[in-house]
Write an enzyme that holds these catalytic residues in place. Sequence first.
Site, mmCIF file in Angstrom:
data_model
loop_
_atom_site.group_PDB
_atom_site.id
_atom_site.type_symbol
_atom_site.label_atom_id
_atom_site.label_comp_id
_atom_site.label_asym_id
_atom_site.label_seq_id
_atom_site.Cartn_x
_atom_site.Cartn_y
_atom_site.Cartn_z
ATOM 1 N N GLU A 135 22.166 -6.394 -22.265
ATOM 2 C CA GLU A 135 21.225 -7.519 -22.378
ATOM 3 C C GLU A 135 20.976 -8.110 -20.994
ATOM 4 O OE1 GLU A 135 24.136 -9.242 -24.863
ATOM 5 O OE2 GLU A 135 24.594 -10.876 -23.475
ATOM 6 N N LYS A 137 20.916 -10.510 -17.743
ATOM 7 C CA LYS A 137 21.825 -11.493 -17.148
ATOM 8 C C LYS A 137 20.949 -12.655 -16.685
ATOM 9 C CE LYS A 137 25.567 -11.972 -13.814
ATOM 10 N NZ LYS A 137 25.143 -13.215 -13.231
ATOM 11 N N ASP A 139 19.633 -15.961 -15.108
ATOM 12 C CA ASP A 139 20.014 -16.608 -13.854
ATOM 13 C C ASP A 139 19.811 -18.115 -13.973
ATOM 14 O OD1 ASP A 139 20.824 -16.924 -11.299
ATOM 15 O OD2 ASP A 139 19.025 -16.125 -10.360
ATOM 16 N N TYR A 248 24.662 -16.241 -25.692
ATOM 17 C CA TYR A 248 24.945 -14.803 -25.662
ATOM 18 C C TYR A 248 26.401 -14.429 -25.920
ATOM 19 C CZ TYR A 248 25.773 -16.492 -20.895
ATOM 20 O OH TYR A 248 26.176 -17.223 -19.826
ATOM 21 N N LYS A 344 23.959 -5.918 -11.147
ATOM 22 C CA LYS A 344 23.113 -6.840 -10.392
ATOM 23 C C LYS A 344 21.882 -6.129 -9.863
ATOM 24 C CE LYS A 344 24.763 -10.443 -8.750
ATOM 25 N NZ LYS A 344 24.973 -11.852 -9.017
ATOM 26 N N CYS A 438 1.046 -36.468 17.057
ATOM 27 C CA CYS A 438 0.378 -35.683 16.015
ATOM 28 C C CYS A 438 -0.334 -34.477 16.630
ATOM 29 C CB CYS A 438 -0.630 -36.571 15.284
ATOM 30 S SG CYS A 438 -1.658 -35.619 14.148
ATOM 31 N N CYS A 441 -4.296 -35.189 16.159
ATOM 32 C CA CYS A 441 -5.055 -36.295 16.762
ATOM 33 C C CYS A 441 -4.314 -36.975 17.910
ATOM 34 C CB CYS A 441 -5.429 -37.319 15.697
ATOM 35 S SG CYS A 441 -4.018 -38.286 15.138
ATOM 36 N N CYS A 456 1.962 -38.999 10.754
ATOM 37 C CA CYS A 456 0.885 -39.512 11.574
ATOM 38 C C CYS A 456 0.248 -40.629 10.748
ATOM 39 C CB CYS A 456 -0.131 -38.401 11.841
ATOM 40 S SG CYS A 456 -1.677 -39.019 12.488
ATOM 41 N N CYS A 461 -7.126 -39.523 11.237
ATOM 42 C CA CYS A 461 -6.696 -38.242 11.805
ATOM 43 C C CYS A 461 -7.451 -37.101 11.115
ATOM 44 C CB CYS A 461 -5.191 -38.097 11.603
ATOM 45 S SG CYS A 461 -4.600 -36.427 11.879
HETATM 46 S S1 IVH Z 1 28.862 -12.882 -20.836
HETATM 47 C C1 IVH Z 1 33.333 -13.418 -21.224
HETATM 48 N N1 IVH Z 1 26.269 -12.522 -20.881
HETATM 49 O O1 IVH Z 1 26.779 -14.636 -15.649
HETATM 50 C C2 IVH Z 1 31.881 -13.116 -21.082
HETATM 51 N N2 IVH Z 1 27.165 -13.829 -19.118
HETATM 52 O O2 IVH Z 1 28.359 -13.783 -13.338
HETATM 53 C C3 IVH Z 1 31.163 -14.151 -20.383
HETATM 54 N N3 IVH Z 1 25.464 -14.758 -17.611
HETATM 55 O O3 IVH Z 1 29.464 -16.829 -16.091
HETATM 56 C C4 IVH Z 1 29.822 -13.933 -19.883
HETATM 57 N N4 IVH Z 1 23.709 -13.904 -18.632
HETATM 58 O O4 IVH Z 1 27.096 -17.635 -16.739
HETATM 59 C C5 IVH Z 1 27.299 -13.090 -20.229
HETATM 60 N N5 IVH Z 1 23.992 -12.149 -21.093
HETATM 61 C C6 IVH Z 1 25.012 -12.712 -20.450
HETATM 62 C C7 IVH Z 1 24.817 -13.508 -19.298
HETATM 63 C C8 IVH Z 1 25.934 -14.047 -18.656
HETATM 64 C C9 IVH Z 1 24.131 -14.664 -17.630
HETATM 65 C C10 IVH Z 1 26.223 -15.505 -16.598
HETATM 66 C C11 IVH Z 1 27.356 -16.318 -17.129
HETATM 67 C C12 IVH Z 1 28.578 -15.817 -16.393
HETATM 68 C C13 IVH Z 1 27.979 -15.215 -15.173
HETATM 69 C C14 IVH Z 1 28.874 -14.192 -14.543
#
Ligand code: IVH
Length: 700
Positions: A135, A137, A139, A248, A344, A438, A441, A456, A461
Amino acid sequence: MYSKESTKSLQQLTNELIKICVAGSVPASAIEKLRNVLRFHEYRYYVLNDPLIADYEYDQLYKALEKIEKDHPGLLRPDSPTQRVARGLTKDFSTVQHLVPMLSLDNSYNADDLLGFDRKARELTGLDSIEYCVEPKFDGASISLIFENDLLTRGTTRGDGVEGDEITTNIRQIKTIPLSAPFSNYGLQQIEIRGEVLINKSNFKKYNAQLTEQGEDPKANPRNMASGTLRLKDSSEVAKRNLEAFVYHVSYFALKKGEQAPELLKTHAGSLKMLWDLGFRSPEKEKKVFKGIDKVIQYVAAFEETRDDLPYEIDGMVIKVNEIALQDKMGMTSHHPRWAIAFKFKARQASSKLLNVEFQVGRTGAVTPVAKLEPVAVGGVTVSSISVHNEEYIREKDLRIGDAVLIERAGDVIPQIVKSMPELRTGHEKPIHFPKKCPACNSILFKEEEEAVWRCVNIECPAQVVERIIHFVSKDAMDIRGFGEANVRKFYEMGLLKDIPSVYTLDFEKLKGLEGFGQKSIDNLATAISNSKKQPLHRLIYALGIRFVGETTAKTLAQAVNHLLDFKDLPLDQLQHLEDVGPKVGGSIHQFFSNKDNVNLLAELEKLGLQLKNEKKDVSGTGSLAGQTFLFTGTLPTLKRSEAEALAEEQGGQILNGVSAKLNYLVVGEDAGSKLEKAKKINTVRIISEAEFLQLTGKK
Ligand code: IVH
């Protein structure tokens, strides 16, 4: 999870509601039905992004619920859609312990890392092939939620992983998180879930523009904006920022007596489904389950390609062993679970060289340093110029001309300089000197003590004049199509434009023969200019570019007066009674209208045919109270609050939520408190009794 009630036609519902209201005594079940309808529509709007009714219709239902709850306070419930809103400020967030520590994730960056992860997973489980759930990640800022007996009881930041800040009030403002969910249908008494709070890319841009407008530093990326917002002391401000959340992970659950663990909680994918079915936004649609790591590797690579199409930021994918029993078998280190890994995405960073810093003068006279860089590609766009905000920012980042610098671009967000790299200096780098005068001017620049920005202050100006005209004609302001930034600059240089009023006296003859100006485009421009005269007052106010006055404040201001020039007689303390107008914003508005030149400018614009009247106020609707605003406070001698309000509305009056300069009448009963005190300070508010109110309505 939502009952059939939710999909009934609005008309049907409204009829039922009317019956309920007429009956006077409201059964608890009827209120709960209405709440479920509202919850359903919130879910359609926020979680599914697919509303079934118009905002206005939703508001009507919401108001109906508010009214019924007000009349029957005994039937109020903490998970009612009306109860997200909180009053007052949080003093300090208290520190609380997570039920289960919030671990971090181990990182991987390429296929080899993932193959290594899979090898270890197979070793630990003794299996030949493992099923993974993959799934996004997200941000953002991680949070932990606890639901007990179906009610959201606690929301917490990650903190150090063991303890976090208790931010329940702010969490309640996030509309993708239900205030209650029927976990009991799954036999669950208590559950702790993890998720991520996000701000989507377009809201991020919007709120950053607002921060800049208010003279504050913009946030570097949506993640910082999300975590900063979660820590705001004023939850009404949190509500305005439209945070979203994905959940999640189920970190803990306790069963109700005699119940067995639900089947869905035996796999990670199942828990995402359970959360989705309960009305949460889990990555149910985005997740995929694969047997073996090869398909996982393909999927994460393909997903990375679509990253920019998402409305929110993700910085990778998370790969989790799907079966919970296997997860338990694999266990964890002190930092991260062994059953999950983050993949990542490539960082959207690049290094470049700072070639020079130019200083640009904005419409408020603020001088902004702009770093000119050796062009470099970051996340698909070429960057050669980046704002470095102000003198302090340059000092903090220790930037010098000639420095190697690291650039970051988050999504379609404005690029930033992350840092300079002093290790790579050759000794030929030069310090950046902020100009004393400035650049446009040559007037001496000034800086207020509390501010980071040099300005300014020469109102004439040329750089400021041009920027003011550009802002005035722009899309969100007077929306004069065909003008555009480049044309404004060109016409200014040609002497065809000299100030804002000159927009309306533009000599079209002189445009003839100019490159790109055929008769058709001249005609279009003339029509656009002429049409803009009819723009509503709030657009004109915004177009004037008064410092700290954004579109929202402009709307508030437009509603507060009958004519724009009424502001010139409005004392500062009265301005501050307006919504969201504090000393800083109020001071700026007051200063603007105290300046004779500005008043003359407005008078000139009115002569040219622009709309300075608040048209809405002028329209007299039907009813004896049309156009008048009311607020009731204290116990009235004969009428119930709801009856009095209904009476005012029946006659065309409008009910306000609080005392402000917008208020025409405060109707006071016994034990009137702070509202009365506040109203006494605003001389335009008329304070009247119930009897006087009845006289106004013609009922006495
Ligand atoms: S699972 C024990 N699932 O990424 C499992 N984390 O770098 C805990 N994060 O601290 C995390 N999307 O804040 C999980 N689909 C996802 C996520 C996720 C973002 C974040 C989360 C975690 C950090 C780790």
